[in-house]
Design a protein around this motif. Structure first.
Motif, short mmCIF file in Angstrom:
data_model
loop_
_atom_site.label_atom_id
_atom_site.label_comp_id
_atom_site.label_asym_id
_atom_site.label_seq_id
_atom_site.Cartn_x
_atom_site.Cartn_y
_atom_site.Cartn_z
N LEU A 191 0.83 -1.21 0.00
CA LEU A 191 0.00 0.00 0.00
C LEU A 191 0.86 1.26 0.00
CD1 LEU A 191 -2.79 -1.11 2.48
CD2 LEU A 191 -2.99 -0.83 0.00
N ALA A 192 1.93 1.25 0.79
CA ALA A 192 2.82 2.42 0.83
C ALA A 192 3.43 2.69 -0.54
CB ALA A 192 3.91 2.21 1.88
N ALA A 193 3.76 1.64 -1.26
CA ALA A 193 4.38 1.80 -2.58
C ALA A 193 3.38 2.22 -3.66
CB ALA A 193 5.05 0.49 -3.00
N LEU A 194 2.18 1.64 -3.63
CA LEU A 194 1.21 1.90 -4.70
C LEU A 194 0.23 3.02 -4.40
CD1 LEU A 194 0.31 -1.77 -5.72
CD2 LEU A 194 1.92 -0.20 -6.82
N TYR A 195 -0.11 3.19 -3.13
CA TYR A 195 -1.13 4.16 -2.74
C TYR A 195 -0.65 4.96 -1.52
CZ TYR A 195 -3.59 0.62 -5.43
OH TYR A 195 -3.94 -0.29 -6.40
N PRO A 196 0.31 5.85 -1.72
CA PRO A 196 0.91 6.55 -0.57
C PRO A 196 -0.07 7.43 0.22
CG PRO A 196 1.70 7.45 -2.66
CD PRO A 196 0.90 6.23 -2.98
N ALA A 197 -1.20 7.80 -0.37
CA ALA A 197 -2.17 8.61 0.37
C ALA A 197 -3.01 7.78 1.34
CB ALA A 197 -3.09 9.35 -0.61
N VAL A 198 -2.99 6.47 1.19
CA VAL A 198 -3.73 5.59 2.09
C VAL A 198 -3.00 5.54 3.43
CG1 VAL A 198 -4.47 3.20 2.52
CG2 VAL A 198 -4.75 4.22 0.25
N ILE A 199 -3.76 5.73 4.49
CA ILE A 199 -3.20 5.68 5.85
C ILE A 199 -3.20 4.22 6.29
CG2 ILE A 199 -3.51 6.40 8.26
CD1 ILE A 199 -5.14 8.83 7.02
N VAL A 200 -2.03 3.68 6.60
CA VAL A 200 -1.93 2.29 7.03
C VAL A 200 -1.61 2.26 8.52
CG1 VAL A 200 -0.77 0.07 6.71
CG2 VAL A 200 -1.13 1.59 4.74
N LEU A 201 -2.50 1.64 9.26
CA LEU A 201 -2.29 1.44 10.69
C LEU A 201 -1.90 -0.02 10.87
CD1 LEU A 201 -5.59 3.18 11.90
CD2 LEU A 201 -3.32 4.20 11.74
N THR A 202 -0.77 -0.26 11.50
CA THR A 202 -0.33 -1.64 11.70
C THR A 202 -0.41 -2.02 13.17
OG1 THR A 202 1.96 -0.95 11.85
CG2 THR A 202 1.19 -1.63 9.69
#
Length: 124
Positions: free
Chosen positions: A56-67
């Motif tokens: 997701l970070a590589a393809l969709y940097p605007a998406v907020i990823v919570l791990t």
């Protein structure tokens, strides 16, 4: 997509993701299309460590990823995402679902009344 410095988003979309690396792209593409033209945020809550976060970070940097280092159920992941969501309207979408492009602009969404809406998934 809204950044932290922008005003409150109109809508937040929360996607719980566990071992979703091979399914999540279609979901995110559909959510991006459905939120096009809106001040929105997409939050993906990932707890499997399968590479979904990096994808997701590589393809969709605007998406907020919570791990989460702990494995979360879909409900726990949704709740974590909801706690972090800032939007006026909240949508929860499972990672194996493809939402329709008019999801947010649906005229049957009542304004000012707290409601819960479900959807029918498209199996991937």
């Amino acid at each position: 997509m809204a950044t932290q410095s922008e005003s409150r988003p109109q809508c937040s979309v929360v996607v719980p993701a566990f071992q979703g690396k091979h399914l999540i792209r279609a979901c995110i593409v559909a959510v991006l299309k459905a939120t096009e033209g809106y001040n929105s945020e997409i939050l993906v809550v990932e707890s499997s460590g399968d590479g979904t976060s990096e994808l997701l970070a590589a393809l969709y940097p605007a998406v907020i990823v919570l791990t989460s280092p702990l494995q979360l159920s879909a409900g726990q992941a949704r709740n974590l995402g909801i706690q972090q969501a800032r939007g006026e309207f909240l949508f929860c979408v499972d990672l194996d679902c493809v939402v329709p492009p008019d999801l947010i602009s649906c005229p049957n969404l009542p304004v000012g009344i707290p409601t819960v809406h479900g959807g029918m998934p498209v199996n991937l």
